[in-house]
Design a protein around this motif. Structure first.
Motif, short mmCIF file in Angstrom:
data_model
loop_
_atom_site.label_atom_id
_atom_site.label_comp_id
_atom_site.label_asym_id
_atom_site.label_seq_id
_atom_site.Cartn_x
_atom_site.Cartn_y
_atom_site.Cartn_z
N PRO A 22 -24.14 41.48 4.18
CA PRO A 22 -24.76 41.22 3.54
C PRO A 22 -24.88 40.04 2.98
CG PRO A 22 -21.95 40.02 4.13
CD PRO A 22 -23.00 41.11 5.03
N GLN A 23 -25.98 39.27 2.36
CA GLN A 23 -27.22 38.21 1.55
C GLN A 23 -27.58 38.37 2.56
OE1 GLN A 23 -24.32 34.81 0.79
NE2 GLN A 23 -23.37 36.35 -0.75
N ASN A 24 -28.28 38.79 3.27
CA ASN A 24 -29.09 38.41 4.80
C ASN A 24 -28.89 38.38 6.30
OD1 ASN A 24 -31.63 39.77 3.08
ND2 ASN A 24 -31.99 38.04 2.36
N SER A 25 -27.39 38.51 6.34
CA SER A 25 -26.74 37.97 6.99
C SER A 25 -27.02 38.18 8.13
CB SER A 25 -25.30 37.51 7.18
OG SER A 25 -24.73 38.95 6.53
N THR A 26 -27.09 40.01 8.55
CA THR A 26 -27.32 40.92 9.43
C THR A 26 -29.05 41.57 9.24
OG1 THR A 26 -27.20 42.57 7.86
CG2 THR A 26 -25.61 41.94 10.05
N LEU A 27 -29.93 40.32 8.83
CA LEU A 27 -31.25 40.37 9.19
C LEU A 27 -31.99 39.88 9.66
CD1 LEU A 27 -33.75 41.94 7.20
CD2 LEU A 27 -34.05 38.82 5.92
N THR A 28 -31.61 40.61 11.27
CA THR A 28 -32.31 40.56 12.81
C THR A 28 -33.88 40.32 12.56
OG1 THR A 28 -32.61 42.42 13.26
CG2 THR A 28 -30.48 41.10 13.29
N TYR A 29 -34.69 39.93 13.00
CA TYR A 29 -35.97 39.72 13.72
C TYR A 29 -36.44 40.77 13.61
CZ TYR A 29 -40.29 38.22 15.34
OH TYR A 29 -42.11 37.70 15.07
N PRO A 30 -36.33 41.94 14.22
CA PRO A 30 -36.22 43.49 14.17
C PRO A 30 -36.16 44.05 13.50
CG PRO A 30 -35.55 43.01 16.37
CD PRO A 30 -35.06 41.65 15.48
N VAL A 31 -35.18 44.21 12.78
CA VAL A 31 -34.98 44.44 11.27
C VAL A 31 -36.09 44.51 9.84
CG1 VAL A 31 -32.88 44.55 9.10
CG2 VAL A 31 -32.27 44.74 11.76
N TRP A 32 -36.32 42.54 10.43
CA TRP A 32 -37.53 42.54 8.97
C TRP A 32 -38.83 43.20 9.63
CZ3 TRP A 32 -37.46 41.62 4.58
CH2 TRP A 32 -38.65 41.17 4.11
N LEU A 33 -39.14 43.69 11.22
CA LEU A 33 -40.16 43.78 11.54
C LEU A 33 -40.49 45.22 11.19
CD1 LEU A 33 -42.00 43.55 15.24
CD2 LEU A 33 -41.57 45.28 13.38
N TYR A 34 -39.15 45.39 10.76
CA TYR A 34 -39.61 47.56 10.47
C TYR A 34 -39.75 47.39 9.42
CZ TYR A 34 -36.92 51.74 8.41
OH TYR A 34 -37.00 52.77 8.95
N VAL A 35 -38.91 46.68 8.39
CA VAL A 35 -39.12 46.57 6.79
C VAL A 35 -40.61 46.39 6.72
CG1 VAL A 35 -38.25 45.65 4.76
CG2 VAL A 35 -36.59 45.99 6.02
N GLN A 36 -40.95 45.64 7.10
CA GLN A 36 -42.62 45.04 6.74
C GLN A 36 -43.61 46.41 7.49
OE1 GLN A 36 -44.25 43.01 5.51
NE2 GLN A 36 -42.03 41.34 5.05
N GLY A 37 -43.38 46.84 9.08
CA GLY A 37 -43.54 47.72 9.48
C GLY A 37 -44.00 49.02 8.24
N PHE A 38 -42.51 49.81 8.54
CA PHE A 38 -42.77 51.04 7.37
C PHE A 38 -41.90 50.89 6.21
CE2 PHE A 38 -42.44 50.78 12.46
CZ PHE A 38 -43.19 51.86 12.40
#
Length: 326
Positions: free
Chosen positions: A271-287
C-alpha cells in the motif's frame, strides 16, 4: 660394435625438462578450469559489460539502442521521485534485515547448540522454512497476517492486543516483510550453528577458570571465534535485502486483492508504495515501461553499491584479523 649398439638401445629415455613439465601442468590446469572460465565469461562478464553499455543508451527492447551518455544516471539522481522512495524502502530493509537476521540466526543457533536432546528435530524444523518458495511463503504470510480474519490477529485479540493492518498498512508492511525474512533465515542459522560447534571447548574452559561468566565467555570467546562467519552473514543479509524482489511484489499485489501478481502496475508497491523496493522499480522500468537503458543504469548502481558494501566489510574483517594476530 654390437655391444655399443645394445648399450645405446638399453639406455633410458631422457627425462623431461622442467620447462616442459611446467607447461604441461599449466595446460592441464587450464583444461580443467575451462568450463568454469567459460561459464564466468558467458553468465557474468558478458552480461555485466552489456549492462554497462545499455546503461549509456536509450533502449526499449524493440528499436536499436541509441547512445545518450550518462543521461540515465543524471535522471536517477535528479528527476526521478519514485526511485527515492524505492531507495529508502530498500535502505530500511538493509538496516533492519541485516541486524535482525544475523541476531535472530545467532540466537537460534546458540539455543540449538546447547540442547541435549532433540537437536536434529529442532534443527530441521528451524531450517525447513528456508526451503519454501518465496512466492508461496509470502502468500501464506499475507493470509496469516490478514487484518480481518488472519490467525495472528485473532490470537492477539484473545490476549487483548490490537494486531493492526500489517500488509495493508504503509507503516506495518515493511515490518511484516521483515518477519517473513526472519522466518526464512534457516540457511544462515545452520551456517552460524556449524561455526558455534567448531569453537574449541578448551577456550571456554580456560575462560571459566579465569572467572568469566556466560556473558563474558560469549563476548570474548564465542564472538571472536565466529567473527568471519558473522561477517559473511552480514554481507549475505545486505545483498539479500538489496535484491528483495519476489516477496515485496507478491505481498503488495496480494494485500491489494489482486490475483495477477505482475500484470497491473497500480498494485506494484501497495500500500502507498511502502513495498516498492529498488529491484521492484527496476523491474517496472525495464519490463513494464520498456525503459531498458534506464533499468540497466539502475542495475549498475545496485551492483556498485553491493560491491562497495562487500569490499568495506571484507577489508574490516582483514584488519580485525590482523590486529588479533599482532
Amino acid at each position: 660394435m654390437t655391444t655399443t649398439l645394445s648399450a645405446r638401445a638399453a639406455a633410458p629415455p631422457p627425462a623431461p625438462t622442467p620447462v616442459r613439465t611446467g607447461a604441461r601442468r599449466y595446460r592441464t590446469a587450464a583444461l580443467f578450469m575451462a568450463p568454469a572460465g567459460l561459464g564466468f565469461l558467458v553468465f557474468f562478464a558478458y552480461p555485466l559489460v552489456a549492462t554497462v553499455y545499455y546503461s549509456l543508451t536509450r533502449y526499449d527492447l524493440i528499436n536499436p539502442p541509441q547512445f545518450i551518455g550518462f543521461d540515465n544516471y543524471v535522471r536517477m539522481f535528479t528527476s526521478e521521485p519514485l526511485i527515492r522512495t524505492a531507495a529508502y524502502n530498500t535502505l530500511w530493509l538493509v538496516v533492519v534485515l541485516t541486524v535482525c537476521r544475523v541476531t535472530f540466526a545467532l540466537g537460534v543457533a546458540s539455543v540449538i547448540s546447547r540442547l541435549k536432546a532433540g537437536v536434529g528435530l529442532v534443527r530441521t524444523l528451524c531450517y525447513l522454512p528456508s526451503l519454501a518458495p518465496p512466492a508461496a511463503a509470502t502468500l501464506a504470510f499475507v493470509f496469516l497476517f490478514n487484518s480481518e480474519f488472519g490467525p495472528v490477529n485473532r490470537f492477539l485479540k484473545l490476549v487483548g492486543i490490537d494486531g493492526g493492518l500489517w500488509f495493508n498498512s504503509p507503516t506495518m508492511s515493511k515490518p511484516a516483510l521483515s518477519l517473513l525474512a526472519l522466518w526464512g533465515s534457516g540457511e544462515l542459522m545452520i551456517i552460524i550453528l556449524a561455526a558455534l560447534l567448531d569453537v574449541p571447548p578448551e577456550q571456554y574452559e580456560a575462560a571459566q577458570l579465569d572467572g568469566a561468566g556466560p556473558i563474558r565467555r560469549f563476548w570474548h570467546v564465542t564472538l571472536p571465534s565466529i567473527s568471519p562467519v558473522l561477517t559473511f552473514g552480514v554481507i549475505n543479509s545486505i545483498i539479500y535485502a538489496l535484491q528483495f524482489f519476489t516477496q515485496a511484489i507478491v505481498a503488495g499485489s496480494a494485500a491489494a486483492g489482486s490475483a495477477d501478481v505482475a500484470g497491473n502496475s497500480k498494485y506494484i508497491g501497495a500500500p502507498q508504495n511502502s513495498t516498492l523496493t529498488y529491484p521492484v522499480w527496476l523491474y517496472v522500468q525495464g519490463f513494464r515501461y520498456f525503459n531498458m537503458g534506464y533499468a540497466a543504469a539502475m542495475a549498475v548502481l545496485l551492483f556498485v553499491v553491493s560491491a562497495g558494501f562487500t569490499w568495506i566489510l571484507v577489508r574490516q574483517l582483514r584488519r580485525s584479523s590482523h590486529q588479533e594476530q599482532t
